[in-house]
Design a protein around this motif. Structure first.
Motif, PDB file in Angstrom:
ATOM      1  N   THR A 165      -2.764   5.206   3.258  1.00 40.41           N
ATOM      2  CA  THR A 165      -2.037   4.420   4.239  1.00 40.41           C
ATOM      3  C   THR A 165      -2.901   3.257   4.702  1.00 40.41           C
ATOM      4  O   THR A 165      -4.068   3.447   5.081  1.00 40.41           O
ATOM      5  CB  THR A 165      -1.635   5.278   5.455  1.00 40.41           C
ATOM      6  OG1 THR A 165      -0.799   6.351   5.013  1.00 40.41           O
ATOM      7  CG2 THR A 165      -0.886   4.461   6.487  1.00 40.41           C
ATOM      8  N   LYS A 184       2.715   8.884   8.851  1.00 45.10           N
ATOM      9  CA  LYS A 184       2.632   8.078  10.065  1.00 45.10           C
ATOM     10  C   LYS A 184       1.446   8.530  10.896  1.00 45.10           C
ATOM     11  O   LYS A 184       1.253   9.715  11.144  1.00 45.10           O
ATOM     12  CB  LYS A 184       3.901   8.258  10.896  1.00 45.10           C
ATOM     13  CG  LYS A 184       3.889   7.359  12.131  1.00 45.10           C
ATOM     14  CD  LYS A 184       4.938   6.320  12.034  1.00 45.10           C
ATOM     15  CE  LYS A 184       4.979   5.485  13.278  1.00 45.10           C
ATOM     16  NZ  LYS A 184       4.945   4.089  12.997  1.00 45.10           N
ATOM     17  N   LYS A 185       0.663   7.584  11.392  1.00 44.42           N
ATOM     18  CA  LYS A 185      -0.531   7.913  12.164  1.00 44.42           C
ATOM     19  C   LYS A 185      -0.257   7.647  13.639  1.00 44.42           C
ATOM     20  O   LYS A 185      -0.146   6.503  14.059  1.00 44.42           O
ATOM     21  CB  LYS A 185      -1.733   7.093  11.724  1.00 44.42           C
ATOM     22  CG  LYS A 185      -2.147   7.321  10.295  1.00 44.42           C
ATOM     23  CD  LYS A 185      -3.311   6.463   9.923  1.00 44.42           C
ATOM     24  CE  LYS A 185      -2.941   5.011   9.939  1.00 44.42           C
ATOM     25  NZ  LYS A 185      -4.043   4.122   9.592  1.00 44.42           N
ATOM     26  N   GLU A 227       2.136  -1.353   8.549  1.00 43.28           N
ATOM     27  CA  GLU A 227       1.644  -0.021   8.158  1.00 43.28           C
ATOM     28  C   GLU A 227       2.369   0.352   6.871  1.00 43.28           C
ATOM     29  O   GLU A 227       3.592   0.453   6.848  1.00 43.28           O
ATOM     30  CB  GLU A 227       1.904   1.016   9.237  1.00 43.28           C
ATOM     31  CG  GLU A 227       1.346   2.392   8.866  1.00 43.28           C
ATOM     32  CD  GLU A 227       1.660   3.435   9.917  1.00 43.28           C
ATOM     33  OE1 GLU A 227       0.744   4.117  10.377  1.00 43.28           O
ATOM     34  OE2 GLU A 227       2.848   3.561  10.271  1.00 43.28           O
ATOM     35  N   LYS A 228       1.614   0.531   5.801  1.00 43.57           N
ATOM     36  CA  LYS A 228       2.233   0.777   4.488  1.00 43.57           C
ATOM     37  C   LYS A 228       1.509   1.906   3.769  1.00 43.57           C
ATOM     38  O   LYS A 228       0.273   1.924   3.707  1.00 43.57           O
ATOM     39  CB  LYS A 228       2.191  -0.498   3.640  1.00 43.57           C
ATOM     40  CG  LYS A 228       2.997  -0.402   2.346  1.00 43.57           C
ATOM     41  CD  LYS A 228       3.046  -1.727   1.639  1.00 43.57           C
ATOM     42  CE  LYS A 228       3.892  -1.675   0.370  1.00 43.57           C
ATOM     43  NZ  LYS A 228       5.299  -1.322   0.659  1.00 43.57           N
ATOM     44  N   THR A 229       2.279   2.837   3.249  1.00 43.74           N
ATOM     45  CA  THR A 229       1.727   3.947   2.481  1.00 43.74           C
ATOM     46  C   THR A 229       1.956   3.707   0.994  1.00 43.74           C
ATOM     47  O   THR A 229       3.078   3.448   0.559  1.00 43.74           O
ATOM     48  CB  THR A 229       2.371   5.277   2.892  1.00 43.74           C
ATOM     49  OG1 THR A 229       2.103   5.524   4.275  1.00 43.74           O
ATOM     50  CG2 THR A 229       1.812   6.433   2.072  1.00 43.74           C
ATOM     51  N   SER A 272      -3.132  -0.099   7.337  1.00 45.12           N
ATOM     52  CA  SER A 272      -2.577  -0.629   8.581  1.00 45.12           C
ATOM     53  C   SER A 272      -3.341  -1.874   8.993  1.00 45.12           C
ATOM     54  O   SER A 272      -4.550  -1.980   8.778  1.00 45.12           O
ATOM     55  CB  SER A 272      -2.661   0.415   9.705  1.00 45.12           C
ATOM     56  OG  SER A 272      -2.047   1.629   9.328  1.00 45.12           O
TER      57      SER A 272
END
Length: 308
Positions: A122, A2-3, A115-117, A124
């Motif tokens: 990652t 998560k950023k 937002e997908k890793t 966004s």
């Protein structure tokens, strides 16, 4: 991964710098980032249309500003960003007097719908909507020493961000819709057409921004390319004349930005950077440096303490 990083906005004439709403980072829910940035921009050469020249009657034109900014995390995916700058202009030669005062208040909503890793990367996506309006009665028809263009402006921006480890790249594009302005004379001349009016049609703008570099919780260091292009309606400065608010004003800028967060005081951070106009049309060949300080207030933590 998560950023969540600090993100604060600065809006200054005519182009932006610093860690702004156009980076791929968000303020977390119930956090409020507040601070100030000092900026100094100057030029002695400018483009009169496509012709680069000097003007000894102006010398070096400088713009100094201090902007107070705030960014509130409504949620982890929605930020509310505010900015209000105080600006002072000056010319080192000639008889034109510099101006000083509060410029334009701006508000921006920044939304991260995706937002997908995937693996170690990652991705966004962001959508931004902004609005700015002048808050003082400054004179727009006094370029290049005006505080701004005095046009109410709506902005829509789409942005994508990619991060792998601590390395990232962000690209965004925006459309700026500018309202007409009124000036303090009842007629003016544009391209040999005499307008008997004090209302000026302001051309819209398209802006594209790319940035890439290193990003972690404590340090951001990035290289930035920013291209600002006036759309249909703008025109060139005529030979040996002053600029006019509805001139085409194009600029290609290169720069570097940085942000450092203190390890022992993670709420406190410093920002700084430099950028310059490499190519332009009807703008100054400016060099800009800036620096600022920001502090994060966690309202959720404060509320919890109060309840106890």
């Amino acid at each position: 991964m998560k950023k969540i990083y600090i993100n604060c906005l600065i809006l200054l004439p005519l182009f932006m710098c610093a860690q702004t709403e156009i980076d791929g980072i968000m303020m977390s829910k119930n956090n409020f980032c507040v601070g100030a940035v000092y900026q100094n921009s100057s030029w002695s050469e400018y483009w009169e249309g496509s012709f680069k020249r000097e003007n000894l009657n102006l010398g070096t034109v400088s713009t100094k500003s201090v902007a107070v900014m705030g960014n509130y995390g409504v949620s982890d995916k929605l930020n509310l960003i505010l900015s209000l700058p105080y600006v002072q202009t000056n010319a080192s030669a000639g008889t034109l007097k510099g101006q000083k005062g509060i410029q334009d208040f701006s508000v921006t909503l920044k939304y991260m719908p995706l937002e997908k890793t995937i693996g170690k990367s990652t991705y966004s996506v962001y959508a931004l909507g902004g609005f700015s309006t002048p808050v003082s009665d400054y004179t727009a028809d006094y370029l290049p020493l005006s505080l701004g263009l005095k046009s109410k402006t709506a902005t829509l921006r789409l942005m994508g961000d990619y991060q792998r480890g601590n390395f990232f790249s962000t690209i965004s594009g925006a459309y700026l819709k500018r309202a007409n302005i009124t000036i303090e004379r009842n007629s003016y001349l544009i391209n040999d057409v005499h307008y008997i009016s004090n209302e000026v049609d302001m051309p819209d703008v398209i802006s594209v921004n790319f940035r890439a570099g290193y990003r972690s919780n404590r340090l951001i260091a990035e290289f930035v390319i920013d291209n600002w292009v006036t759309q249909t309606g703008g025109f060139d400065i005529t030979k040996n004349n002053m600029p006019f608010p509805s001139n085409a004003m194009n600029a290609l800028k290169y720069g570097v930005n940085s942000k450092y967060t203190f390890k022992k005081i993670p709420e406190l951070s410093l920002v700084g950077g430099y950028n310059y106009v490499a190519e332009g049309r009807n703008v100054g060949k400016s060099n800009t440096v800036y620096g600022g300080i920001f502090y994060i207030i966690n309202f959720k933590k404060t509320s919890t303490k109060d309840e106890n």
